[in-house]
Design a protein around this motif. Structure first.
Motif, short mmCIF file in Angstrom:
data_model
loop_
_atom_site.label_atom_id
_atom_site.label_comp_id
_atom_site.label_asym_id
_atom_site.label_seq_id
_atom_site.Cartn_x
_atom_site.Cartn_y
_atom_site.Cartn_z
N GLU A 59 -8.17 -6.03 56.84
CA GLU A 59 -7.41 -6.03 55.68
C GLU A 59 -7.57 -4.75 54.77
O GLU A 59 -8.73 -4.52 54.62
CB GLU A 59 -7.02 -7.22 55.13
CG GLU A 59 -6.10 -7.27 54.15
CD GLU A 59 -5.92 -8.80 53.42
OE1 GLU A 59 -5.11 -8.68 52.19
OE2 GLU A 59 -5.73 -9.57 54.15
N LEU A 60 -6.33 -3.97 54.42
CA LEU A 60 -6.62 -3.21 53.46
C LEU A 60 -7.30 -3.61 52.29
O LEU A 60 -6.95 -4.75 51.71
CB LEU A 60 -5.13 -2.55 52.96
CG LEU A 60 -5.27 -1.49 51.91
CD1 LEU A 60 -5.93 -0.39 52.12
CD2 LEU A 60 -3.93 -1.27 51.46
N GLY A 61 -8.42 -2.87 51.97
CA GLY A 61 -9.10 -3.58 50.56
C GLY A 61 -8.79 -2.56 49.48
O GLY A 61 -8.14 -1.67 49.56
N LEU A 62 -8.65 -3.27 48.23
CA LEU A 62 -8.07 -2.88 46.80
C LEU A 62 -9.14 -2.97 45.88
O LEU A 62 -9.40 -3.95 45.41
CB LEU A 62 -6.65 -3.43 46.55
CG LEU A 62 -5.68 -3.34 47.62
CD1 LEU A 62 -4.40 -4.05 47.04
CD2 LEU A 62 -5.33 -1.94 48.07
N CYS A 63 -9.70 -1.96 45.43
CA CYS A 63 -10.46 -1.98 44.40
C CYS A 63 -10.13 -1.40 43.04
O CYS A 63 -9.42 -0.12 42.93
CB CYS A 63 -11.63 -0.99 44.85
SG CYS A 63 -13.10 -0.99 43.80
N ASP A 64 -10.16 -2.07 42.01
CA ASP A 64 -9.75 -1.92 40.59
C ASP A 64 -10.52 -1.38 39.73
O ASP A 64 -11.58 -2.25 39.28
CB ASP A 64 -8.86 -3.14 40.39
CG ASP A 64 -8.18 -2.68 38.91
OD1 ASP A 64 -8.02 -1.80 38.69
OD2 ASP A 64 -7.78 -3.93 38.48
N GLU A 65 -10.43 -0.12 39.45
CA GLU A 65 -11.52 0.45 38.35
C GLU A 65 -11.48 -0.46 37.11
O GLU A 65 -12.25 -0.65 36.17
CB GLU A 65 -11.11 1.70 38.06
CG GLU A 65 -12.09 2.69 37.01
CD GLU A 65 -11.95 3.91 36.72
OE1 GLU A 65 -12.57 4.75 35.92
OE2 GLU A 65 -10.81 4.43 37.31
N ALA A 66 -10.32 -1.07 36.79
CA ALA A 66 -10.03 -1.90 35.26
C ALA A 66 -11.03 -3.13 35.46
O ALA A 66 -11.22 -3.70 34.48
CB ALA A 66 -8.76 -2.43 35.21
N MET A 67 -11.55 -3.42 36.67
CA MET A 67 -12.41 -4.58 36.69
C MET A 67 -13.81 -4.30 36.04
O MET A 67 -14.74 -5.06 35.82
CB MET A 67 -12.68 -5.05 38.13
CG MET A 67 -11.57 -5.45 38.92
SD MET A 67 -11.50 -5.80 40.54
CE MET A 67 -13.01 -6.18 40.90
N GLY A 68 -14.08 -3.01 35.96
CA GLY A 68 -15.42 -2.63 35.47
C GLY A 68 -16.61 -2.57 36.67
O GLY A 68 -16.21 -2.88 37.60
N ALA A 69 -17.57 -2.10 36.20
CA ALA A 69 -18.64 -1.84 37.46
C ALA A 69 -18.97 -2.99 38.33
O ALA A 69 -19.21 -3.10 39.48
CB ALA A 69 -19.99 -1.07 36.72
N GLN A 70 -19.28 -4.22 37.47
CA GLN A 70 -19.71 -5.44 38.24
C GLN A 70 -18.46 -5.88 39.25
O GLN A 70 -18.90 -6.28 40.35
CB GLN A 70 -19.92 -6.46 37.25
CG GLN A 70 -20.28 -7.84 37.64
CD GLN A 70 -21.87 -7.74 38.45
OE1 GLN A 70 -22.58 -7.01 38.17
NE2 GLN A 70 -22.00 -8.48 39.34
#
Length: 90
Positions: A59-70
């Protein structure tokens, strides 16, 4: 124009349902939910790849910068493992 727009334009011109048949891919889209088109480029390329016959391995992965580094690390780490070892993501 970014590369995702170029790819989707080429796809529209060829209009081939099997142009990339036999190709396998995995995609991790990077974005920020503070923007209206969160991971828009990744989403459009993922859709276009499937429309021309490429096989989505996961499945397409979605990474959100708003989540912060952790938070980002928790999303990205399984992709790094998958990319280097082929181990299924959980």
């Amino acid at each position: 124009m970014d590369w995702s727009n170029k790819f989707t334009k080429v796809k529209k011109k060829t209009n081939s349902k099997d142009m990339l048949a036999g190709m396998q891919y995995a995609m991790l889209a990077l974005g920020d939910t503070n923007y209206a088109k969160f991971c828009g480029g990744g989403k459009s390329v993922d859709k276009a790849l499937r429309e021309v016959g490429a096989e989505q391995l996961c499945e397409l992965g979605l990474c959100d910068e708003a989540m912060g580094a952790q938070g980002m690390e928790e999303v990205i780490e399984p992709w790094v493992k998958f990319g280097t070892t082929g181990t299924a993501m959980t």
